[in-house]
Scaffold this motif. Structure first.
Motif, short mmCIF file in Angstrom:
data_model
loop_
_atom_site.label_atom_id
_atom_site.label_comp_id
_atom_site.label_asym_id
_atom_site.label_seq_id
_atom_site.Cartn_x
_atom_site.Cartn_y
_atom_site.Cartn_z
N GLY A 91 0.72 -1.09 -0.10
CA GLY A 91 0.02 0.00 -0.52
C GLY A 91 0.87 1.00 0.26
O GLY A 91 0.61 2.36 0.33
N LEU A 92 2.45 0.85 -0.41
CA LEU A 92 2.83 2.34 -0.05
C LEU A 92 3.09 3.25 -1.28
O LEU A 92 3.04 4.23 -1.65
N ALA A 93 2.22 2.61 -2.60
CA ALA A 93 1.47 3.44 -3.44
C ALA A 93 0.35 3.02 -4.37
O ALA A 93 -0.28 2.36 -3.41
N ASN A 94 -0.54 4.42 -4.83
CA ASN A 94 -1.56 4.80 -4.91
C ASN A 94 -1.62 4.13 -5.41
O ASN A 94 -1.62 4.13 -6.95
N LYS A 95 -2.76 2.34 -5.18
CA LYS A 95 -3.52 2.42 -6.52
C LYS A 95 -4.01 2.72 -7.74
O LYS A 95 -4.32 2.27 -8.67
N LEU A 96 -4.78 4.29 -7.66
CA LEU A 96 -4.87 5.29 -9.02
C LEU A 96 -3.35 5.22 -9.57
O LEU A 96 -4.02 4.90 -11.06
N PHE A 97 -2.25 5.19 -8.98
CA PHE A 97 -0.99 5.78 -9.33
C PHE A 97 -0.50 4.90 -10.39
O PHE A 97 -0.26 4.64 -11.50
N LEU A 98 -0.42 3.71 -9.36
CA LEU A 98 1.08 2.69 -9.99
C LEU A 98 -0.24 1.25 -8.75
O LEU A 98 -0.43 0.53 -8.91
N PRO A 99 -1.18 0.39 -10.42
CA PRO A 99 -1.87 -0.40 -10.23
C PRO A 99 -0.32 -1.56 -9.71
O PRO A 99 0.16 -1.44 -9.72
N ALA A 100 -0.90 -2.76 -9.07
CA ALA A 100 -0.11 -3.87 -8.81
C ALA A 100 -0.02 -4.97 -9.77
O ALA A 100 -1.07 -4.75 -10.97
N PRO A 101 0.86 -5.19 -10.40
CA PRO A 101 0.94 -6.25 -11.74
C PRO A 101 0.21 -7.43 -11.92
O PRO A 101 -0.63 -7.54 -12.83
N ASP A 102 -1.28 -8.29 -11.29
CA ASP A 102 -2.10 -8.67 -11.30
C ASP A 102 -2.92 -7.79 -12.35
O ASP A 102 -3.90 -8.40 -12.84
N ALA A 103 -2.74 -6.49 -11.72
CA ALA A 103 -4.19 -5.08 -12.09
C ALA A 103 -3.82 -5.42 -13.95
O ALA A 103 -4.59 -5.67 -14.63
N VAL A 104 -2.39 -5.78 -13.94
CA VAL A 104 -2.23 -5.24 -14.99
C VAL A 104 -2.58 -6.04 -15.72
O VAL A 104 -2.56 -5.98 -17.33
N TRP A 105 -1.45 -7.40 -14.97
CA TRP A 105 -2.44 -8.49 -16.23
C TRP A 105 -3.82 -8.66 -16.30
O TRP A 105 -4.11 -9.44 -17.77
N ASN A 106 -4.70 -8.46 -15.20
CA ASN A 106 -6.02 -8.71 -15.69
C ASN A 106 -6.17 -7.37 -16.99
O ASN A 106 -7.22 -7.95 -17.89
N ALA A 107 -5.54 -6.89 -17.11
CA ALA A 107 -5.96 -5.66 -18.44
C ALA A 107 -5.55 -6.48 -19.54
O ALA A 107 -6.15 -5.81 -20.49
N PHE A 108 -4.58 -6.66 -19.15
CA PHE A 108 -3.78 -7.39 -20.58
C PHE A 108 -4.90 -8.68 -21.35
O PHE A 108 -5.06 -8.43 -22.11
N VAL A 109 -4.59 -9.69 -20.07
CA VAL A 109 -6.24 -10.41 -20.77
C VAL A 109 -7.29 -9.98 -21.45
O VAL A 109 -7.94 -10.35 -22.26
N LYS A 110 -7.65 -9.02 -20.63
CA LYS A 110 -9.58 -8.51 -21.06
C LYS A 110 -8.78 -7.65 -22.53
O LYS A 110 -9.83 -8.26 -23.19
#
Lengths: 272, 332
Positions: free
Chosen positions: A42-61
């Motif tokens: 939680g050091l980084a705000n999710k809005l600015f730096l989403p977690a790797p799995d969120a980016v992976w999900n965006a990729f799959v979608k």
């Protein structure tokens, strides 16, 4: 197994486990760990730096369902088509111009002012003009990418030709070489490595203006996808798009180096 | 960092002295369009209400840029149309809605090229249409097509910023565009006529409006200064309503327009007096929120259906986003 395939496997094995490859892999792994760590804690705000799995999900979608009417494959395809046609045109125009400018001082004096003038102009400022002249279609996008790629190639080629040892030219002439012979057997082989370096740098420039080129009136392309997602604060799509763009850039650069080493085998002396 | 320290200090003293705390500087992001914020700015009304504070105005191009300015914590006060507001709230931006800055009437409109023969939305089939994506007009365009049962895939809908639309229009690259003044007028004068306005869409149940927002951090540290800010904007709105001739001069000066253009554009924007904003049609009160919650819910549902938002925030989230208490204090 034939002797050849053993040899190829062997060299692949060697490549994978040589120190530089391992060190590069270490850097990539460290970046992933750091990325995972700052998002998981939680050091980084999710809005600015989403977690790797969120980016992976965006990729799959994006690959399966697509982003705004096109799959990721289609977005990448359209962008690569734009990049490669513009880059190919820049090479086809840039190398001959560079050779002429390297051989003739007069040609250099005539053409330099144009190249030196537009080279440092910021792409977005230039783009407004291109849109006025060429419209919002593919022409202005192509022109912007082409103009971004051209100077690097011209300057590298001019330099390379200019610095060829005059002895080579004189020796070839003495042996009765025609102008065509000189071009193919002296100028191009001697200037090849520098021209290749110029092409690699210039492809990088084409990449840097891709988002700018796709901001105006595009509805497809990785650059447009990044720009559109940023408006809706979809940072997972933005980061995914940047990674995809970066990886295609690396792949193109590797392809170019591979072609270069096939055409210029004397480049293959490996520095350890 | 300075603001963070001030906040920490404010929290430490909050039991006794928080009302006495004052910000050193207030940064206001304002949209470059025809509304009473230009009057407030021009007459220095914010400075009048908080004389001991340094005030900085930053001009922001559109909703997308405003969202970025908010996300990057570059402003204290800002303004957003309802689609960007729904996006910002859904994505958890730390903002509160304070007031209605303006309602969008024919200051935003869809212009069609006169010789393109467009008489109904069906005639847009196969045509090139521009709108700044993510804005109020992009939202209305897609909404209007959805209402008529027309598939947007049958036409070329292009994402262009207002000034790029004006350029592309003058080259003849576009058949239609839904955007706003001051650039809208250029397209009308250059072979176009108005086909649909945002005001007509309001009557069909799709009001678009700009909402004033304040950063949470600022509102928690200096609630009194949010009241002062809202009071200043209300004074600007009253001035707009009571002195149309003077206001036109100010708008003309601020946007570098002719007096005629400024007067016409002013008529296309509706200002809602602050006491009226507290009624059920608009923001409502602290006890009962008004109809604008419905607008925000409808807008976010629509954005989800367009795949531009992962999920819509709940109705309660939008009710909690709107803070009528500043407006109530300002009206008293």
């Amino acid at each position: 197994m034939t002797r050849w395939s053993v040899k190829i496997l062997d060299s692949l094995w060697q490549y994978l486990f040589q120190r530089s490859t391992l060190l590069s892999a270490l850097t990539v792994a460290a970046m992933f760990v750091l990325w995972y760590f700052v998002t998981a804690t939680g050091l980084a705000n999710k809005l600015f730096l989403p977690a790797p799995d969120a980016v992976w999900n965006a990729f799959v979608k994006a690959v399966t369902k697509g982003y705004q009417g096109n799959t990721l494959q289609a977005h990448v395809g359209i962008s690569l088509l734009r990049i490669l046609t513009a880059f190919a045109a820049a090479v086809l125009v840039g190398i001959p111009l560079g050779i002429i400018m390297g051989v003739s001082i007069n040609a250099r004096a005539l053409l330099n002012p144009v190249i030196e003038f537009y080279r440092p102009l910021p792409p977005l400022g230039l783009y407004t003009l291109l849109v006025m002249w060429l419209g919002i279609g593919e022409e202005s996008k192509f022109a912007l990418l082409f103009l971004a790629g051209l100077p690097g190639i011209i300057i590298a080629t001019t330099q390379a030709i200019w610095h060829i040892d005059p002895l080579y030219v004189r020796a070839a002439r003495g042996l009765g070489a025609s102008k065509i012979d000189l071009l193919w057997n002296v100028y191009l082989p001697a200037a090849g490595p520098t021209i290749l370096a110029g092409m690699r740098i210039s492809l990088g420039f084409v990449y840097t203006v891709l988002v700018a080129a796709e901001i105006v009136a595009a509805t497809a392309g990785v650059g447009w996808m990044i720009w559109d997602a940023a408006k809706f604060l979809l940072s997972d799509v933005v980061i995914m798009g940047l990674i995809v763009l970066g990886l295609t850039g690396v792949a193109l650069d590797m392809t170019m180096r591979a072609i270069g080493s096939r055409l210029m085998p004397w480049l293959n002396v490996v520095k350890k | 960092m300075k603001r963070l320290l001030a906040l920490a200090a404010g929290l430490a003293l909050s039991t006794a002295a928080s009302a006495a705390e004052k910000p050193e500087k207030v940064t206001i992001g304002y949209l470059n369009l025809v509304n009473a914020q230009l009057v407030t700015k021009n007459l220095g009304l914010v400075a009048k209400h908080m004389p001991d504070v340094e005030i900085e105005y930053i001009k922001v191009g559109g909703g997308g840029d405003m969202l970025r300015a908010i996300a990057a914590d570059q402003i204290d006060f800002g303004g957003l149309g309802n689609p960007p507001t729904a996006i910002g709230v859904a994505r958890g931006l730390p903002i509160q809605g304070t007031m209605v800055l303006n309602m969008l009437d024919f200051v935003e409109a869809m212009v069609v090229r006169t010789d393109a023969g467009i008489k109904s939305f069906k005639d847009l089939e196969g045509k090139k249409i521009a709108a700044p994506f993510g804005s109020t007009t992009h939202y209305l365009l897609l909404q209007a097509l959805a209402d008529e049962g027309i598939d947007p895939a049958g036409m070329d809908i292009l994402d262009l910023r207002p000034n790029d639309i004006a350029v592309a229009w003058s080259r003849g690259d576009l058949d239609a565009a839904w955007f706003w003044e001051p650039n809208l007028d250029k397209a009308v004068k250059d072979g176009g006529n108005i086909f649909m306005t945002s005001g007509i869409m309001e009557k069909r149940g799709y009001p678009t409006w700009d909402v004033g927002v304040v950063m949470n951090e600022f509102a928690e540290a200096y609630p009194d200064y949010v009241k002062k800010f809202v009071a200043a904007e209300c004074e600007g709105i009253d001035y707009w309503i009571n002195n149309p001739a003077e206001t036109a001069k100010i708008i003309a000066e601020e946007l570098e327009l002719s007096l005629d253009d400024a007067t016409r554009m002013m008529r296309g924007t509706e200002m809602v007096p602050c006491d009226k904003q507290l009624t059920a049609q608009y923001i409502g009160t602290s006890e009962a929120r008004g109809g604008f919650v419905d607008t925000l819910v409808a807008t976010s549902d629509f954005l989800v259906s367009q795949d531009r938002l992962p999920e819509a925030p709940s109705r309660e989230t939008f009710e909690a986003f709107l803070h009528p208490e500043y407006l109530e204090a300002a009206v008293e």
